[in-house]
Write an enzyme that holds these catalytic residues in place. Structure first.
Site, PDB file in Angstrom:
ATOM      1  N   ILE A 159       0.897  17.438 -40.159  1.00 55.21           N
ATOM      2  CA  ILE A 159       0.723  18.866 -40.410  1.00 55.21           C
ATOM      3  C   ILE A 159       0.535  18.989 -41.915  1.00 55.21           C
ATOM      4  O   ILE A 159       1.269  18.376 -42.699  1.00 55.21           O
ATOM      5  CB  ILE A 159       1.929  19.696 -39.907  1.00 55.21           C
ATOM      6  CG1 ILE A 159       1.715  21.195 -40.223  1.00 55.21           C
ATOM      7  CG2 ILE A 159       3.252  19.205 -40.462  1.00 55.21           C
ATOM      8  CD1 ILE A 159       2.782  22.103 -39.615  1.00 55.21           C
ATOM      9  N   SER A 160      -0.464  19.738 -42.320  1.00 60.00           N
ATOM     10  CA  SER A 160      -0.793  19.850 -43.739  1.00 60.00           C
ATOM     11  C   SER A 160       0.344  20.489 -44.527  1.00 60.00           C
ATOM     12  O   SER A 160       1.192  21.197 -43.980  1.00 60.00           O
ATOM     13  CB  SER A 160      -2.062  20.690 -43.928  1.00 60.00           C
ATOM     14  OG  SER A 160      -3.178  20.039 -43.384  1.00 60.00           O
ATOM     15  N   ALA A 161       0.343  20.235 -45.823  1.00 66.32           N
ATOM     16  CA  ALA A 161       1.313  20.858 -46.722  1.00 66.32           C
ATOM     17  C   ALA A 161       1.103  22.375 -46.741  1.00 66.32           C
ATOM     18  O   ALA A 161      -0.025  22.856 -46.576  1.00 66.32           O
ATOM     19  CB  ALA A 161       1.162  20.296 -48.128  1.00 66.32           C
TER      20      ALA A 161
END
Length: 216
Positions: free
Chosen positions: A49-51
Site C-alpha cells: 500500500i503506497s505511503a
C-alpha cells in the site's frame, strides 16, 4: 497524518483533506500501529500500500475530477483505501470502481470498507464496488470515467485506460520499469491526450496475476 501532509504542502484541497480524515487508514493496513507512518507497507502477494504522501498527491492531482456525481476507476485497488477515499469524494451520486487481480485482496478490501463508517454505506448502496479483474483492461461497464488512478507501474500507458477516459478526464499512472515517472494524462475535448510527468516514483509493476505472485 493529514495535518502533517497539509503542513508540508502535499494536501492543499479541503476535499482531499476531508476524504483522508473520513477514511481511517488504520482499517486498511495489516498492522494498524504503522498505519499513519508516511511509508509504504507490505500487504502480501508481493504488493504494497503506497505511503500516505503518494495517496495524497494522487488525490490532489485528481481533485477536480473527483467532484460529487463523477465516476472514478482505481486500478490495482489493493486494500481498498484509496478507492474508499475516491468514493467519499464522488459521493452517493457518483461511482467509484476498484479493480484488483488478486481475489484474496478483493475479499479483504471489501471487509476493510465494510468497517469504515464513511465508505461502508456507499458500498451497500452500490456507488462503491471492488471487482476481480485485469486492471490493464480497465472496467468498461461504467466507462467513461472522469478520473482513473493506477497504483502500479506500467511499461507504457494501456490503451484501454485512455479509451475509457472521458473527454475532460484525467488519468494518473506510474510509467516505466527500473526508472518510473508518475504521469498525468488529460483527455482533451477532441479525444486527443496531453501527457506530462509529475515526479519520479517507485511502484510495483502492473502485470499479470501470475507474474505478480511470482514476484516479477
Amino acid at each position: 497524518m493529514v495535518e502533517n501532509l497539509q503542513s508540508h504542502g502535499v494536501i492543499t484541497s479541503d476535499d482531499v483533506a476531508k476524504a483522508m480524515e473520513a477514511v481511517d487508514r488504520g482499517l486498511f493496513v495489516p498492522d494498524p500501529s504503522y498505519a499513519y507512518v508516511d511509508s509504504p507497507l507490505s500487504i502480501g502477494y508481493n504488493v504494497t500500500i503506497s505511503a500516505p504522501h503518494m495517496h495524497a498527491m494522487c488525490l490532489q492531482l485528481l481533485d477536480k475530477n473527483l467532484k460529487p456525481g463523477m465516476r472514478v476507476l482505481d486500478v490495482g485497488s489493493g486494500t481498498g483505501y484509496l478507492t474508499a477515499c475516491f468514493a467519499v469524494m464522488v459521493g452517493s451520486e457518483g461511482r467509484a470502481i476498484g479493480v484488483e487481480h488478486i481475489p484474496e485482496l478483493v475479499a479483504s478490501s471489501v471487509k476493510n470498507i465494510e468497517a469504515s463508517a464513511a465508505a461502508s454505506p456507499l458500498l451497500k448502496q452500490g456507488s462503491l464496488a471492488i471487482h476481480v479483474g485485469d486492471g490493464r483492461q480497465g472496467w468498461a461497464e461504467f466507462a467513461p470515467y472522469d478520473a482513473i488512478h493506477v497504483g502500479a507501474a506500467a511499461p507504457e500507458i494501456p490503451e484501454a485506460l485512455i479509451d475509457q477516459l472521458k473527454p475532460g478526464g484525467r488519468l494518473v499512472i506510474p510509467v516505466g520499469n527500473l526508472f518510473q515517472d508518475l504521469q498525468v494524462v488529460d483527455k482533451n475535448s477532441d479525444g486527443s491526450v496531453s501527457i506530462r510527468s509529475e515526479t519520479s516514483v517507485r511502484y510495483v509493476p502492473l502485470t499479470s496475476r501470475e507474474a505478480q505472485l511470482r514476484g516479477e
